[in-house]
Design an enzyme around this catalytic site. Structure first.
Site, PDB file in Angstrom:
ATOM      1  N   LEU A  17       4.543 -67.717  27.078  1.00  0.00           N
ATOM      2  CA  LEU A  17       4.026 -69.001  27.521  1.00  0.00           C
ATOM      3  C   LEU A  17       3.104 -69.619  26.482  1.00  0.00           C
ATOM      4  CD1 LEU A  17       3.163 -68.102  31.251  1.00  0.00           C
ATOM      5  CD2 LEU A  17       5.296 -69.052  30.344  1.00  0.00           C
ATOM      6  N   TYR A 160      -3.831 -56.350  38.590  1.00  0.00           N
ATOM      7  CA  TYR A 160      -3.331 -57.629  38.081  1.00  0.00           C
ATOM      8  C   TYR A 160      -3.717 -58.777  39.009  1.00  0.00           C
ATOM      9  CZ  TYR A 160      -0.068 -61.033  36.100  1.00  0.00           C
ATOM     10  OH  TYR A 160       0.488 -62.145  35.510  1.00  0.00           O
TER      11      TYR A 160
END
Length: 254
Positions: A17, A160
């Site tokens: 990204l 996460y």
């Protein structure tokens, strides 16, 4: 702000990204610094887009300061920071062997994704607030990368999800902190995107994951993330918000 001619920093900019965000910023006329721990990939991308590469470990104050200094020397002070650096990792709280998840596994993800992102923000923001305001009063914009796991964390994603949840929770207070200086803070929470991690999966697994998304029924494209990131930089009214970029996906428990 109009990104044309502005200096921009992209952490984790050498791949995924971050790399596509760096490309689209450069295409929009920004002067881009690619910050990453992988210097070989960062230098290759910098050559491709006409930018500059700087080694940057976001968990280290000294490393971030050095990267900012290198970028500033090449392009001038940055008004745009795109935070794309981060790591994954999945582990259950208690494994099938009955052993507790090692604390260092949790700490590592939190340290990189949450503390590291905050580290980059605080050091870049301190430089932004000292700049002269642009015509509309803006001095800078900061875009962070969270994840839909912040809201729909799955089995094994405790670390996460917590790290990305921290980023989502930081967004509004940081935007409020920096509002007096004309610096905006936004966060994108992507769903299932075709990043280097997913590229490693078999094609049939990729297709299965894509089919779980309501629409479009495919994995997200890095270019779509980058398109939103660049739009945020140019839209003055976007501030203090987390945008889910997920095709209406809601993650199941596992």
């Amino acid at each position: 702000m109009n990104v044309q001619g502005q200096a921009a920093l992209v952490t984790g900019g050498a791949s995924g990204l971050g790399a596509e965000t760096a490309r689209q910023l450069a295409q929009a006329g920004a002067k881009v610094a690619v910050l990453d721990i992988n210097m070989e990939a960062a230098e290759a991308l910098a050559r491709e887009i006409g930018g500059v590469a700087a080694r940057c470990d976001i968990t280290s104050e000294a490393s971030v300061r050095e990267a900012l200094a290198l970028a500033r020397e090449a392009h001038g002070p940055a008004r745009i920071l795109m935070n794309c650096a981060g790591i994954g990792g999945a582990k259950r709280l208690v494994g099938r062997d009955g052993q507790a998840m090692p604390l260092e596994d949790f700490s590592r993800v939190i340290n990189v994704n949450l503390v590291g992102t905050f580290n980059a923000i605080r050091l870049a923001a301190a430089e932004m607030v000292a700049l002269d305001p642009l015509e509309d009063g803006e001095r800078g914009v900061i875009v962070c990368t969270a994840s839909v796991a912040a809201f729909d964390g799955q089995v094994g994603q405790a670390a996460y999800a917590a790290s990305k949840g921290g980023i989502t929770s930081l967004t509004l207070p940081l935007a409020r902190d920096l509002a007096q200086f004309g610096v905006r803070v936004m966060t994108i929470a992507p769903g299932l995107f075709l990043t280097p991690l997913l590229y490693q999966l078999p094609e049939e697994v990729q297709q299965s994951l894509g089919a779980s998304i309501p629409f479009p029924k495919r994995l997200g494209k890095a270019s779509e993330f980058a398109q939103l990131a660049v739009h945020i930089a140019g839209n003055l009214s976007l501030n203090g918000e987390v945008i889910r970029l997920d095709g209406a996906l809601r993650l199941p428990p596992r």
